[in-house]
Design a protein around this motif. Structure first.
Motif, PDB file in Angstrom:
ATOM      1  N   GLN A 103      29.658  48.087 -16.675  1.00 56.54           N
ATOM      2  CA  GLN A 103      30.276  47.196 -15.717  1.00 56.54           C
ATOM      3  C   GLN A 103      31.548  47.283 -15.627  1.00 56.54           C
ATOM      4  O   GLN A 103      32.385  47.282 -14.369  1.00 56.54           O
ATOM      5  N   LYS A 104      32.366  47.454 -16.818  1.00 58.95           N
ATOM      6  CA  LYS A 104      34.075  48.076 -16.584  1.00 58.95           C
ATOM      7  C   LYS A 104      34.282  49.081 -15.855  1.00 58.95           C
ATOM      8  O   LYS A 104      35.164  49.239 -14.952  1.00 58.95           O
ATOM      9  N   ARG A 105      33.295  50.216 -15.999  1.00 61.87           N
ATOM     10  CA  ARG A 105      33.485  51.422 -15.363  1.00 61.87           C
ATOM     11  C   ARG A 105      33.317  51.125 -13.756  1.00 61.87           C
ATOM     12  O   ARG A 105      34.205  51.747 -12.807  1.00 61.87           O
ATOM     13  N   VAL A 106      32.527  50.442 -13.375  1.00 59.06           N
ATOM     14  CA  VAL A 106      32.118  50.102 -11.672  1.00 59.06           C
ATOM     15  C   VAL A 106      33.268  49.476 -11.307  1.00 59.06           C
ATOM     16  O   VAL A 106      33.936  49.596 -10.251  1.00 59.06           O
ATOM     17  N   THR A 107      33.905  48.321 -12.055  1.00 56.17           N
ATOM     18  CA  THR A 107      34.929  47.430 -11.758  1.00 56.17           C
ATOM     19  C   THR A 107      36.305  48.467 -11.559  1.00 56.17           C
ATOM     20  O   THR A 107      36.943  48.282 -10.668  1.00 56.17           O
ATOM     21  N   ASP A 108      36.606  49.518 -12.362  1.00 60.01           N
ATOM     22  CA  ASP A 108      37.406  50.286 -12.370  1.00 60.01           C
ATOM     23  C   ASP A 108      37.434  51.188 -11.116  1.00 60.01           C
ATOM     24  O   ASP A 108      38.506  51.328 -10.276  1.00 60.01           O
ATOM     25  N   VAL A 109      36.207  51.619 -10.830  1.00 54.70           N
ATOM     26  CA  VAL A 109      36.136  52.694  -9.764  1.00 54.70           C
ATOM     27  C   VAL A 109      36.069  51.631  -8.361  1.00 54.70           C
ATOM     28  O   VAL A 109      36.999  52.290  -7.502  1.00 54.70           O
ATOM     29  N   MET A 110      35.852  50.390  -8.434  1.00 52.05           N
ATOM     30  CA  MET A 110      36.005  49.670  -7.331  1.00 52.05           C
ATOM     31  C   MET A 110      37.644  49.195  -6.872  1.00 52.05           C
ATOM     32  O   MET A 110      37.910  49.344  -5.791  1.00 52.05           O
ATOM     33  N   GLU A 111      38.421  49.099  -8.025  1.00 51.74           N
ATOM     34  CA  GLU A 111      39.665  48.834  -8.040  1.00 51.74           C
ATOM     35  C   GLU A 111      40.476  49.964  -7.485  1.00 51.74           C
ATOM     36  O   GLU A 111      41.268  49.961  -6.331  1.00 51.74           O
ATOM     37  N   VAL A 112      39.975  51.323  -7.731  1.00 49.36           N
ATOM     38  CA  VAL A 112      40.589  52.532  -6.866  1.00 49.36           C
ATOM     39  C   VAL A 112      40.182  52.680  -5.723  1.00 49.36           C
ATOM     40  O   VAL A 112      41.248  52.911  -5.094  1.00 49.36           O
ATOM     41  N   ILE A 113      39.115  52.342  -5.296  1.00 55.86           N
ATOM     42  CA  ILE A 113      38.386  52.472  -4.064  1.00 55.86           C
ATOM     43  C   ILE A 113      39.448  51.413  -3.426  1.00 55.86           C
ATOM     44  O   ILE A 113      39.719  51.750  -2.228  1.00 55.86           O
ATOM     45  N   GLU A 114      39.439  50.274  -3.652  1.00 58.57           N
ATOM     46  CA  GLU A 114      40.320  49.187  -2.888  1.00 58.57           C
ATOM     47  C   GLU A 114      41.623  49.767  -2.715  1.00 58.57           C
ATOM     48  O   GLU A 114      42.401  49.461  -1.614  1.00 58.57           O
TER      49      GLU A 114
END
Length: 161
Positions: free
Chosen positions: A9-20
């Protein structure tokens, strides 16, 4: 099991932040480019009204020239000069800097004099050639930080907007 789920879940959140952040940066760059296109279009109109007959919008490369030509297609009678162009005609042209050597224009607009485009010292001659094509008027636009090749230019000789 919960630990693995939390890590994923943390990895997905980190990836989403980078994408945003990338999306936000792209939106900002798109807005800046649109503003630049509006400014260049207005500048061309002004230069024409002042009697400048030959106006060059000089880009670093053929690819950038093509993109600039498409973005500025609302400028009446604008032309794109390429390797296959037979001859130069008066008016408003978009041209890559390497093709501008030996041609002078009443007015020159450098499409993007940013650090990202002209940041490398090896591009000094190309940038110099582009800037010295102007007989009477030179305008530089920059998306982002201006090229460091301008660092020794007298501050009194240009304005930033």
């Amino acid at each position: 099991m919960d630990s693995n789920f939390q890590q994923e879940q943390k990895r997905v959140t980190d990836v989403m932040e980078v994408i945003e952040k990338r999306i936000s940066r792209l939106e900002e760059e798109t807005t800046q480019r649109r503003n630049e296109v509006v400014q260049i279009t207005s500048k061309v109109t002004t230069l024409r009204s002042l009697g400048y007959n030959s106006i060059a919008i000089i880009c670093k490369s053929a690819e950038e020239s093509k993109h600039a030509f498409e973005a500025l297609s609302n400028i009446k009678d604008i032309k794109l000069l390429t390797n296959s162009s037979i001859e130069y005609e008066q008016g408003v042209v978009v041209i890559p800097s390497y093709l501008s050597k030996g041609i002078e224009f009443d007015a020159v607009i450098i499409y993007d004099a940013s650090e990202q485009v002209y940041g490398d010292e090896s591009l000094r001659r190309l940038f110099y050639t582009a800037c010295t094509r102007a007989m009477h008027y030179l305008q530089l636009y920059s998306l982002g930080i201006p090229t460091p090749l301008l660092k020794n230019v007298l501050r009194d000789s240009f304005t930033e907007s």
